[in-house]
Design a protein around this motif. Structure first.
Motif, PDB file in Angstrom:
ATOM      1  N   ASP A  43      -7.174   5.064  -1.821  1.00  0.00           N
ATOM      2  CA  ASP A  43      -6.850   6.771  -0.929  1.00  0.00           C
ATOM      3  C   ASP A  43      -7.270   6.387   0.267  1.00  0.00           C
ATOM      4  O   ASP A  43      -8.226   5.566   0.953  1.00  0.00           O
ATOM      5  CB  ASP A  43      -8.249   7.165  -1.627  1.00  0.00           C
ATOM      6  CG  ASP A  43      -7.821   8.455  -1.084  1.00  0.00           C
ATOM      7  OD1 ASP A  43      -6.888   8.838  -0.577  1.00  0.00           O
ATOM      8  OD2 ASP A  43      -8.598   9.289  -1.394  1.00  0.00           O
ATOM      9  N   THR A  98      -6.562   7.928   2.603  1.00  0.00           N
ATOM     10  CA  THR A  98      -7.541   9.027   3.606  1.00  0.00           C
ATOM     11  C   THR A  98      -8.818   8.710   3.587  1.00  0.00           C
ATOM     12  O   THR A  98     -10.004   9.463   3.933  1.00  0.00           O
ATOM     13  CB  THR A  98      -7.399  10.471   2.912  1.00  0.00           C
ATOM     14  OG1 THR A  98      -8.048  10.454   1.439  1.00  0.00           O
ATOM     15  CG2 THR A  98      -6.267  10.747   2.758  1.00  0.00           C
ATOM     16  N   THR A 120     -12.361   2.650   0.381  1.00  0.00           N
ATOM     17  CA  THR A 120     -11.100   2.170  -0.576  1.00  0.00           C
ATOM     18  C   THR A 120     -10.326   0.954  -1.213  1.00  0.00           C
ATOM     19  O   THR A 120      -9.933   0.056  -1.395  1.00  0.00           O
ATOM     20  CB  THR A 120     -10.528   3.207  -1.403  1.00  0.00           C
ATOM     21  OG1 THR A 120      -9.610   3.412  -0.563  1.00  0.00           O
ATOM     22  CG2 THR A 120     -11.835   4.295  -1.609  1.00  0.00           C
ATOM     23  N   PRO A 129      -6.117   0.550  -7.039  1.00  0.00           N
ATOM     24  CA  PRO A 129      -6.209   1.872  -6.800  1.00  0.00           C
ATOM     25  C   PRO A 129      -6.548   2.340  -5.376  1.00  0.00           C
ATOM     26  O   PRO A 129      -8.306   1.274  -5.309  1.00  0.00           O
ATOM     27  CB  PRO A 129      -6.798   3.233  -7.295  1.00  0.00           C
ATOM     28  CG  PRO A 129      -6.791   1.482  -8.846  1.00  0.00           C
ATOM     29  CD  PRO A 129      -7.294   0.761  -8.737  1.00  0.00           C
ATOM     30  N   SER A 146      -2.011   2.176  -4.662  1.00  0.00           N
ATOM     31  CA  SER A 146      -1.754   3.842  -4.188  1.00  0.00           C
ATOM     32  C   SER A 146      -3.101   4.147  -5.020  1.00  0.00           C
ATOM     33  O   SER A 146      -3.778   3.628  -5.915  1.00  0.00           O
ATOM     34  CB  SER A 146      -0.408   3.961  -4.707  1.00  0.00           C
ATOM     35  OG  SER A 146      -0.118   3.885  -6.204  1.00  0.00           O
ATOM     36  N   ARG A 147      -2.589   5.826  -4.868  1.00  0.00           N
ATOM     37  CA  ARG A 147      -3.409   6.324  -5.575  1.00  0.00           C
ATOM     38  C   ARG A 147      -3.135   5.881  -7.006  1.00  0.00           C
ATOM     39  O   ARG A 147      -4.373   6.172  -7.874  1.00  0.00           O
ATOM     40  CB  ARG A 147      -2.965   7.707  -5.555  1.00  0.00           C
ATOM     41  CG  ARG A 147      -4.930   8.498  -5.795  1.00  0.00           C
ATOM     42  CD  ARG A 147      -4.403  10.417  -5.144  1.00  0.00           C
ATOM     43  NE  ARG A 147      -4.119  10.659  -3.762  1.00  0.00           N
ATOM     44  CZ  ARG A 147      -5.099  11.183  -3.318  1.00  0.00           C
ATOM     45  NH1 ARG A 147      -6.312  10.889  -3.603  1.00  0.00           N
ATOM     46  NH2 ARG A 147      -5.327  10.819  -1.942  1.00  0.00           N
ATOM     47  N   SER A 148      -2.448   6.529  -7.428  1.00  0.00           N
ATOM     48  CA  SER A 148      -2.046   5.981  -8.917  1.00  0.00           C
ATOM     49  C   SER A 148      -1.327   4.426  -9.560  1.00  0.00           C
ATOM     50  O   SER A 148       0.158   5.167  -9.402  1.00  0.00           O
ATOM     51  CB  SER A 148      -1.705   7.203  -9.877  1.00  0.00           C
ATOM     52  OG  SER A 148      -2.516   8.076  -9.777  1.00  0.00           O
ATOM     53  N   CYS A 200       1.122  -1.122   0.187  1.00  0.00           N
ATOM     54  CA  CYS A 200       0.193   0.125  -0.041  1.00  0.00           C
ATOM     55  C   CYS A 200       0.672   1.587  -0.022  1.00  0.00           C
ATOM     56  O   CYS A 200       1.648   1.976   1.000  1.00  0.00           O
ATOM     57  CB  CYS A 200      -1.239   0.389   1.115  1.00  0.00           C
ATOM     58  SG  CYS A 200      -2.449   1.494   1.146  1.00  0.00           S
TER      59      CYS A 200
END
Length: 321
Positions: A64, A66, A70, A62, A38-40, A8
């Motif tokens: 997030d 925060t 997700t 993907p 990860s985010r991207s 992650c």
């Protein structure tokens, strides 16, 4: 036996972890398949897909950190989660959202999935610090242990290797600056650790081996390399291996703080340094030698698994230009 390991955060260190796990699959007799989240994650996944066997890597998902919701799908059926959550620059609110609350989300999602947690922190983490980076790193550790009491926290010193943001950044600065600055006297000490050595450490820790788990579950591992260098000595290595002679000039702490206060308000670039980063440079970043039962000795653990730590003097010539 097939296991799922979620990285992650991924990126620079994540790629080395994935490669180390892949290489160990034959030796351990256990197929651990890595998932990048990860985010991207697309860029890291595409690069790893070129080098790892197809059955060693899963499709990326993907996330997030925060947003807790997700993470649940990404961690489904995971045997281990490696939390690489972190930023180097940002506002106090951003540090809290990512390095503290984001790390907490990852830990809670790992616990909900029944997965082991390996949390990557940093040497110098301190919940009482006024520096957002070091304070939230410590709060992230606390959150990790609160959600997953058997988690393993790894605190690396500065990580170096091809693609790093340490030696490569100073080497790039030497292309544009007539001098290389060191803040204060340049005597602050660091213990740079090779990225592949940290990757190998995570590979060992994530094995579902009862003997290893009895050593590392619920423990902290501070990871430093075999060389302890001052800030000035780091700059001297940059000069040596790039072949670009630059005078190394001390910059008073106050001037460094003022510089940081200005540059941190501008768009991020190669010259960016923040006031907090200057403040961090006042404190040694080396392994704490302690006999506390909460700590596992990095060097000893690596030696037990026939891993020799790499020196900056051997690795830098391979990539620094």
């Amino acid at each position: 036996m097939v296991q799922k390991v979620v990285l992650c955060g991924a990126g620079f260190l994540g790629s080395s972890i994935a490669t180390a796990i892949s290489r160990a699959n034959t030796a351990t007799g256990v197929l651990r398949r890595v998932q990048i989240s990860s985010r991207s994650p697309g860029k890291v996944y595409a690069k790893l897909k070129e080098t790892l066997p197809p059955n060693h890597i899963l499709k990326p998902i993907p996330v997030d950190v925060t947003r807790r919701e997700t993470l649940d799908k990404a961690f489904e059926n995971a045997d281990a989660v490696v939390s690489l959550v972190g930023i180097l620059q940002g506002s106090p609110a951003q540090f809290e959202a990512i390095q503290w609350k984001g790390a907490e989300n990852v830990a809670q999602a790992a616990a909900a999935a029944g997965a082991r947690l390996v949390h990557i922190s940093a040497i110098g983490s301190n919940a009482s610090s006024k520096i957002s980076y070091t304070r939230t790193k410590a709060l992230g550790e606390e959150a990790a242990f609160a959600a997953c009491p058997n988690a393993t926290v790894i605190r690396p010193s500065l990580i170096f290797g091809p693609g790093d943001g340490l030696f490569n950044r100073f080497a790039e600065l030497s292309r544009y600056l007539p001098v290389l600055p060191v803040f204060g006297t340049g005597k602050t000490r660091f213990q740079p650790v090779y990225v592949d050595d940290v990757g190998q450490l995570v590979e060992i820790v994530t094995r579902n081996d009862p003997a290893i788990r009895s050593q590392v579950d619920g423990k902290i591992i501070e990871a430093g390399g075999p060389d302890v260098l001052t800030f000035r000595e780091i700059m001297e290595l940059v000069v040596k291996h790039t072949g670009r002679f630059r005078p190394i000039v001390p910059v008073p702490w106050l001037m460094g703080q003022l510089q940081g206060e200005v540059l941190q308000r501008l768009p991020t670039n190669i010259f960016t340094v923040t006031g907090d980063q200057v403040e961090q440079l006042k404190t040694d970043n080396v392994v704490t030698h302690t006999t506390s039962p909460s700590y596992v000795e990095f060097t000893k653990l690596m030696e037990e698994h026939s891993c020799t730590l790499s020196s900056v003097h051997d690795v830098l010539p391979q990539y620094l230009k």
